[in-house]
Design a protein around this motif. Sequence first.
Motif, PDB file in Angstrom:
ATOM      1  N   SER A 100      27.301  13.721 -28.449  1.00  0.00           N
ATOM      2  CA  SER A 100      27.134  14.248 -27.078  1.00  0.00           C
ATOM      3  C   SER A 100      26.656  13.135 -26.144  1.00  0.00           C
ATOM      4  CB  SER A 100      26.153  15.419 -27.061  1.00  0.00           C
ATOM      5  OG  SER A 100      26.585  16.462 -27.889  1.00  0.00           O
ATOM      6  N   LEU A 101      27.392  12.033 -26.134  1.00  0.00           N
ATOM      7  CA  LEU A 101      26.950  10.842 -25.407  1.00  0.00           C
ATOM      8  C   LEU A 101      26.902  11.034 -23.900  1.00  0.00           C
ATOM      9  CD1 LEU A 101      28.781   8.158 -27.559  1.00  0.00           C
ATOM     10  CD2 LEU A 101      26.305   8.399 -27.289  1.00  0.00           C
ATOM     11  N   GLY A 102      27.802  11.849 -23.345  1.00  0.00           N
ATOM     12  CA  GLY A 102      27.754  12.100 -21.910  1.00  0.00           C
ATOM     13  C   GLY A 102      26.441  12.751 -21.514  1.00  0.00           C
ATOM     14  N   THR A 103      26.020  13.752 -22.286  1.00  0.00           N
ATOM     15  CA  THR A 103      24.737  14.412 -22.038  1.00  0.00           C
ATOM     16  C   THR A 103      23.585  13.443 -22.263  1.00  0.00           C
ATOM     17  OG1 THR A 103      25.597  16.585 -22.641  1.00  0.00           O
ATOM     18  CG2 THR A 103      23.214  16.271 -22.808  1.00  0.00           C
ATOM     19  N   PHE A 104      23.670  12.664 -23.329  1.00  0.00           N
ATOM     20  CA  PHE A 104      22.597  11.722 -23.632  1.00  0.00           C
ATOM     21  C   PHE A 104      22.384  10.729 -22.488  1.00  0.00           C
ATOM     22  CE2 PHE A 104      21.521   7.451 -25.302  1.00  0.00           C
ATOM     23  CZ  PHE A 104      20.193   7.703 -25.632  1.00  0.00           C
ATOM     24  N   MET A 105      23.453  10.229 -21.888  1.00  0.00           N
ATOM     25  CA  MET A 105      23.302   9.263 -20.803  1.00  0.00           C
ATOM     26  C   MET A 105      22.606   9.880 -19.597  1.00  0.00           C
ATOM     27  SD  MET A 105      26.602   6.707 -20.791  1.00  0.00           S
ATOM     28  CE  MET A 105      27.892   7.884 -21.165  1.00  0.00           C
ATOM     29  N   ILE A 106      22.894  11.146 -19.307  1.00  0.00           N
ATOM     30  CA  ILE A 106      22.192  11.804 -18.202  1.00  0.00           C
ATOM     31  C   ILE A 106      20.712  11.944 -18.527  1.00  0.00           C
ATOM     32  CG2 ILE A 106      21.976  13.931 -16.856  1.00  0.00           C
ATOM     33  CD1 ILE A 106      24.987  14.307 -17.150  1.00  0.00           C
ATOM     34  N   LEU A 107      20.399  12.377 -19.748  1.00  0.00           N
ATOM     35  CA  LEU A 107      18.999  12.492 -20.161  1.00  0.00           C
ATOM     36  C   LEU A 107      18.297  11.136 -20.072  1.00  0.00           C
ATOM     37  CD1 LEU A 107      19.465  14.809 -23.272  1.00  0.00           C
ATOM     38  CD2 LEU A 107      18.582  15.471 -21.020  1.00  0.00           C
ATOM     39  N   ASP A 108      18.982  10.089 -20.486  1.00  0.00           N
ATOM     40  CA  ASP A 108      18.397   8.749 -20.422  1.00  0.00           C
ATOM     41  C   ASP A 108      18.166   8.325 -18.972  1.00  0.00           C
ATOM     42  OD1 ASP A 108      17.717   6.117 -21.696  1.00  0.00           O
ATOM     43  OD2 ASP A 108      19.417   5.454 -20.482  1.00  0.00           O
ATOM     44  N   HIS A 109      19.079   8.683 -18.080  1.00  0.00           N
ATOM     45  CA  HIS A 109      18.889   8.338 -16.666  1.00  0.00           C
ATOM     46  C   HIS A 109      17.720   9.104 -16.055  1.00  0.00           C
ATOM     47  CE1 HIS A 109      22.583   6.058 -16.860  1.00  0.00           C
ATOM     48  NE2 HIS A 109      22.457   5.721 -15.598  1.00  0.00           N
ATOM     49  N   ILE A 110      17.522  10.328 -16.464  1.00  0.00           N
ATOM     50  CA  ILE A 110      16.364  11.078 -15.968  1.00  0.00           C
ATOM     51  C   ILE A 110      15.072  10.364 -16.370  1.00  0.00           C
ATOM     52  CG2 ILE A 110      15.083  13.248 -16.188  1.00  0.00           C
ATOM     53  CD1 ILE A 110      17.832  14.647 -16.487  1.00  0.00           C
ATOM     54  N   GLU A 111      15.013   9.880 -17.606  1.00  0.00           N
ATOM     55  CA  GLU A 111      13.830   9.147 -18.052  1.00  0.00           C
ATOM     56  C   GLU A 111      13.693   7.810 -17.328  1.00  0.00           C
ATOM     57  OE1 GLU A 111      11.281  10.216 -19.911  1.00  0.00           O
ATOM     58  OE2 GLU A 111      12.386  12.088 -19.587  1.00  0.00           O
ATOM     59  N   ARG A 112      14.804   7.142 -17.079  1.00  0.00           N
ATOM     60  CA  ARG A 112      14.750   5.885 -16.336  1.00  0.00           C
ATOM     61  C   ARG A 112      14.215   6.112 -14.922  1.00  0.00           C
ATOM     62  NH1 ARG A 112      17.800   1.519 -18.421  1.00  0.00           N
ATOM     63  NH2 ARG A 112      18.659   2.043 -20.466  1.00  0.00           N
ATOM     64  N   ALA A 113      14.700   7.160 -14.266  1.00  0.00           N
ATOM     65  CA  ALA A 113      14.218   7.474 -12.924  1.00  0.00           C
ATOM     66  C   ALA A 113      12.731   7.812 -12.951  1.00  0.00           C
ATOM     67  CB  ALA A 113      15.022   8.639 -12.345  1.00  0.00           C
ATOM     68  N   ARG A 114      12.300   8.532 -13.994  1.00  0.00           N
ATOM     69  CA  ARG A 114      10.885   8.875 -14.112  1.00  0.00           C
ATOM     70  C   ARG A 114      10.027   7.614 -14.208  1.00  0.00           C
ATOM     71  NH1 ARG A 114       9.472  13.829 -15.988  1.00  0.00           N
ATOM     72  NH2 ARG A 114      11.355  13.948 -17.294  1.00  0.00           N
ATOM     73  N   ARG A 115      10.471   6.671 -15.025  1.00  0.00           N
ATOM     74  CA  ARG A 115       9.704   5.428 -15.184  1.00  0.00           C
ATOM     75  C   ARG A 115       9.659   4.615 -13.895  1.00  0.00           C
ATOM     76  NH1 ARG A 115      12.514   5.278 -20.257  1.00  0.00           N
ATOM     77  NH2 ARG A 115      13.964   3.690 -19.461  1.00  0.00           N
ATOM     78  N   LEU A 116      10.713   4.709 -13.099  1.00  0.00           N
ATOM     79  CA  LEU A 116      10.776   3.977 -11.830  1.00  0.00           C
ATOM     80  C   LEU A 116      10.068   4.710 -10.695  1.00  0.00           C
ATOM     81  CD1 LEU A 116      14.516   2.821 -11.994  1.00  0.00           C
ATOM     82  CD2 LEU A 116      12.498   1.336 -12.156  1.00  0.00           C
ATOM     83  N   GLY A 117       9.599   5.925 -10.953  1.00  0.00           N
ATOM     84  CA  GLY A 117       8.940   6.711  -9.916  1.00  0.00           C
ATOM     85  C   GLY A 117       9.907   7.268  -8.887  1.00  0.00           C
ATOM     86  N   LEU A 118      11.168   7.465  -9.293  1.00  0.00           N
ATOM     87  CA  LEU A 118      12.194   7.985  -8.392  1.00  0.00           C
ATOM     88  C   LEU A 118      12.361   9.485  -8.618  1.00  0.00           C
ATOM     89  CD1 LEU A 118      14.821   5.126  -8.790  1.00  0.00           C
ATOM     90  CD2 LEU A 118      13.261   5.481  -6.858  1.00  0.00           C
ATOM     91  N   PRO A 119      12.435  10.289  -7.568  1.00  0.00           N
ATOM     92  CA  PRO A 119      12.407  11.742  -7.735  1.00  0.00           C
ATOM     93  C   PRO A 119      13.706  12.406  -8.157  1.00  0.00           C
ATOM     94  CG  PRO A 119      12.431  11.171  -5.398  1.00  0.00           C
ATOM     95  CD  PRO A 119      12.295   9.883  -6.147  1.00  0.00           C
ATOM     96  N   TYR A 120      14.860  11.716  -8.031  1.00  0.00           N
ATOM     97  CA  TYR A 120      16.132  12.402  -8.275  1.00  0.00           C
ATOM     98  C   TYR A 120      17.093  11.570  -9.127  1.00  0.00           C
ATOM     99  CZ  TYR A 120      14.483  15.123  -4.269  1.00  0.00           C
ATOM    100  OH  TYR A 120      13.724  15.884  -3.416  1.00  0.00           O
TER     101      TYR A 120
END
Length: 252
Positions: free
Chosen positions: A194-214
């Motif tokens: 489920s790599l498409g889903t995994f990449m979205i989940l990974d981007h959510i975590e990346r945004a969280r680490r960067l302090g970005l809201p969306y």
Amino acid sequence: MSEIGRDNPQFYLTAPTACPYLPGKYERKVFTHLVGEKAAALNDILTQGGFRRSQNIAYRPACEACKACISVRVRVDEFRPSRSFRRIYRRNSDLIGEEVLPQPSADQYALFRDYLDSRHAEGGMAEMTVLDYAMMVEDTHVETRVIEYRRRSIDSALTGRGRGPLVAVALTDILCDGLSMVYSFFDPEAADRSLGTFMILDHIERARRLGLPYVYLGYWVSGSSKMGYKIRFQPQEHLTGTGWTRVDESET
């Protein structure tokens, strides 16, 4: 076409073409060019207004009598992975995404070609050559990155890099208020990951680490199997006639 001033973008309207999401429908797009020193700031504003980027073009649907395409963004701080999402995390815990400059490579194009041939052989991108792919990645005046996903190695914690063949790639814009997933593709033989889903989940975590809201996911189209997956990432906001509005899954 209208011109508001020398320093303002000019917008154009495409001719009607067959809609790729809803049978029997036709789509039109309004678009403008993202070039020059103000391209990044303009990309921020237009993405917040429901536009998407393709190379140095920003576009959004402008279809007559149809509002099916809805811009979607995930609320990062409130996102909590479901049980199925956590399983996908664990399934891909052996992967690491390395953020690199937007420069095309032979490995990327080979994976891109395999993905298109397997998943989108009849789509509008099916005939893209290696030169077309290179333009998609590097023809940009905005802040963007390529994230390459490979298997973790013993030194990945120190280097941030994986080893072995590419399994997935994401082309991602870095905005003032989030990450915008421009395009992603993955190994079609690794469907169980489920790599498409995994990449979205990974981007959510990346945004969280960067302090970005969306995290901006582009367009969701109710009734389209190609776009249905986007509604799973809750909570999220949809762009309506009155601005960005929080939408619960039960309302979709």
